[in-house]
Design a protein around this motif. Structure first.
Motif, short mmCIF file in Angstrom:
data_model
loop_
_atom_site.label_atom_id
_atom_site.label_comp_id
_atom_site.label_asym_id
_atom_site.label_seq_id
_atom_site.Cartn_x
_atom_site.Cartn_y
_atom_site.Cartn_z
N GLN A 1 0.76 5.63 0.86
CA GLN A 1 0.17 6.93 1.35
C GLN A 1 0.90 8.32 0.61
N LYS B 1 -3.54 12.45 0.97
CA LYS B 1 -4.26 11.31 0.37
C LYS B 1 -4.44 10.30 1.02
N GLU B 2 -5.61 9.50 0.98
CA GLU B 2 -5.68 8.15 1.59
C GLU B 2 -4.81 7.04 1.20
N ARG B 3 -4.70 6.16 1.93
CA ARG B 3 -3.90 5.14 1.58
C ARG B 3 -4.51 4.27 0.66
N GLU B 4 -3.70 3.61 -0.28
CA GLU B 4 -4.32 3.03 -1.28
C GLU B 4 -3.41 1.75 -1.37
N GLY B 5 -4.28 0.81 -2.12
CA GLY B 5 -3.63 -0.49 -2.53
C GLY B 5 -2.78 -0.44 -3.53
N PHE C 1 0.82 -1.13 -0.14
CA PHE C 1 0.04 -0.08 0.07
C PHE C 1 1.07 1.03 0.05
N ALA D 1 -2.66 -2.41 -8.78
CA ALA D 1 -3.50 -1.22 -9.33
C ALA D 1 -3.13 -0.70 -10.70
N SER E 1 -2.61 2.01 -11.90
CA SER E 1 -1.52 2.93 -11.96
C SER E 1 -0.21 2.33 -12.16
#
Length: 124
Positions: A39, A43-47, A37, A61, A63
């Protein structure tokens, strides 16, 4: 319980590569799906990526798809995230966590504790 330690971050130029390491302490890493993950500030923590316990399945992801690779070294009790063709937008603190892996949608849901993370900065 289910504590992991992240390492390998640093400063890299755009287009460069880094390999992040996620090492288990106190449990056998191969018994769990492991998620990476990230962050960025504000911003929010993203997988980012997920690997199944058996290493038979990996998820990314959109991206990072085609640029990052997640894999295990069970002898070292470590999961790696190979990060290639890095972009400035990849700049973030990266974390790993023992996870439950879902298939629809494919993702890691963290169940373990968060560590300190490792800073990745992509800048020229």
């Amino acid at each position: 319980q289910l504590q992991l330690v992240e390492s390998g971050g640093g400063l890299v130029q755009p287009g460069g590569s880094l390999r992040l390491s996620c090492t288990a302490s106190g449990f056998t890493l191969e018994n769990y799906a492991i998620g990476w993950f990230r962050q960025a500030p504000g911003k929010e923590r993203e997988g980012v990526s997920c690997i199944s316990s058996s290493s038979d399945s990996t998820d990314y992801a959109d991206s990072v798809k085609g640029r990052f690779i997640i894999f295990r070294d069970n002898a070292a009790n470590t999961v790696y995230l190979q990060m290639n063709s890095l972009k400035p937008e990849d700049t973030a603190v990266y974390y790993c966590a023992a996870s439950l892996r879902t298939t629809n949608p494919p993702m890691c849901v963290p169940i373990g504790s968060w560590g300190q993370g490792t800073q990745v900065t992509v800048s020229s």
